[in-house]
Design an enzyme around this catalytic site. Structure first.
Site, mmCIF file in Angstrom:
data_model
loop_
_atom_site.group_PDB
_atom_site.id
_atom_site.type_symbol
_atom_site.label_atom_id
_atom_site.label_comp_id
_atom_site.label_asym_id
_atom_site.label_seq_id
_atom_site.Cartn_x
_atom_site.Cartn_y
_atom_site.Cartn_z
ATOM 1 N N GLY A 146 0.828 -1.194 0.000
ATOM 2 C CA GLY A 146 0.000 0.000 0.000
ATOM 3 C C GLY A 146 0.869 1.254 0.000
ATOM 4 O O GLY A 146 2.066 1.211 0.305
ATOM 5 N N CYS A 147 0.244 2.388 -0.340
ATOM 6 C CA CYS A 147 1.002 3.646 -0.437
ATOM 7 C C CYS A 147 1.469 4.108 0.943
ATOM 8 O O CYS A 147 2.654 4.410 1.145
ATOM 9 C CB CYS A 147 0.171 4.711 -1.130
ATOM 10 S SG CYS A 147 -1.550 4.811 -0.581
#
Ligand SMILES: NC(=O)c1ccc[n+]([C@@H]2O[C@H](COP(=O)([O-])OP(=O)(O)OC[C@H]3O[C@@H](n4cnc5c(N)ncnc54)[C@H](OP(=O)(O)O)[C@@H]3O)[C@@H](O)[C@H]2O)c1
Length: 336
Positions: A146-147
């Site tokens: 994920g970011c």
């Protein structure tokens, strides 16, 4: 030369993959899969793209033939299509959440649906190259992080490895609205988001189990107090991280730990307090260590669509195919 398919081609990460792959000298995109836009020419859907514009979007992932497939779809979709792709010998890089959490029961608790592909989940490799480069090299299925986890883990992993943290770590994270995807929502569309800063994802954002799970693999991991905020920008993540030091804290020593950890990692820079536009459009993450009085503070900056998503997926593809991991990712940031 390898061939690639992009699934979820009309979304923000699908679009960023197609933009970045248009600079890649070793990858040819041969299929762009879209449920909502099939039959359209890519050049009509995305007139800004300079390459692949004559590709016609298709709806059928089952007909894809390529060396690698990038899945840029919501959680739940990847575990539906990945088994078929893998059976046909196609390597898979999933940019969503389906293969990031190793434990199927934990995935179900966090994402509210049963995991339907536990067999491949057990074989998936977490695609944060700076920490798992050698595992990625031999993988068939890569779970792109994920970011927020990318920004947070790159800052904290070297410190957890060196056992210099104690107690909870506060992560005050801010993200541009492209992090919420292309479909407007009551909190992310322009009139709602343009004039405010909004803390969300409380009490426990979905990325926390992903981050804590990876940190626990690095050493004695502290619990995270993670508070994301939506800010009125399009791209970018800034994490301001407040850890508690075990013993004496010295900012230069901690910066040295980060520099040492990432000495062989071309996309991580350790230095001054970073600015978001340095990272915009790139695969870079900028880290900085400072002190507020005697307390440590770390800053981590990246582009959620870049190192936080599409560019990191391409870095993973480079490693899968044995190319220099910088291939096709050498461009500069926007700067302003
Ligand atoms: N945005 C970010 O900064 C970011 C960063 C890291 C990871 N991610 C993750 O990457 C994935 C893609 O993110 P995104 O921001 O590109 O999302 P997005 O803009 O909402 O695009 C997702 C695309 O998936 C396709 N799709 C296939 N099945 C779908 C379904 N059942 N419901 C809705 N869409 C479906 C749609 O494209 P077609 O109609 O073309 O099939 C849609 O445009 C998500 O899992 C997200 O959590 C996002």
């Amino acid at each position: 030369m390898a061939t690639a398919a992009v699934l979820g081609a009309s979304g923000y990460l699908g679009g960023e993959l197609l933009r970045l792959l248009s600079y890649h000298p070793e990858i040819d995109v041969v299929a762009a899969v879209s449920q909502s836009q099939s039959g359209k020419r890519l050049g009509d859907l995305s007139p800004h793209l300079s390459r692949f514009e004559d590709l016609v979007l298709t709806a059928d992932a089952g007909a894809v033939s390529a060396d690698v497939a990038f899945l840029a779809q919501p959680a739940g979709e990847a575990m539906r299509v990945a088994p078929g792709l893998l059976e046909r010998g196609i390597r898979v890089i999933d940019l969503g959440a389906d293969y990031r959490i190793r434990d199927a029961a934990e995935y179900e608790r966090v994402y509210g649906r049963a995991h339907t592909d536990p067999e491949n989940l057990a074989k998936a490799v977490y695609g944060l190259p700076e920490l798992f480069r050698s595992e990625i090299a031999g993988a068939r299925l890569v779970a792109n992080p994920g970011c927020y986890p990318t920004a947070t883990l790159l800052a904290l992993a070297p410190l957890v490895k060196r056992s210099v943290l104690t107690g909870p770590v506060v992560v005050d994270a801010k993200s541009g609205t492209s992090g919420a995807g292309a479909a407007p929502t009551s909190t992310s569309h322009h009139p709602e988001a343009a004039g405010t800063v909004w803390p969300y994802g409380l009490p426990v954002h979905r990325h926390v189990p992903e981050m804590e799970g990876i940190l626990q693999r690095m050493g004695p991991a502290p619990p995270l107090v993670f508070v994301p905020h939506l800010v009125p920008l399009v791209r970018g993540i800034l994490c301001s991280i407040y850890p508690t030091a075990r013993g004496e804290f010295d900012a230069a020593t901690w910066a040295g730990y980060l520099s040492e950890e990432y000495a062989g990692s071309p996309f991580v820079r350790v230095g001054d307090v970073p600015r978001l536009p340095w990272a915009s459009g790139t695969n870079r993450c900028y880290l900085s260590v400072g002190a507020v009085g005697t307390a440590p503070v770390l800053f981590s900056v990246l582009d959620n669509l870049g190192k936080g998503g599409a560019a990191q997926a391409i870095q993973n593809a480079n490693i899968l195919f044995g190319w220099d991991e910088r291939t096709g990712l050498g461009h500069s940031g926007f700067g302003i």
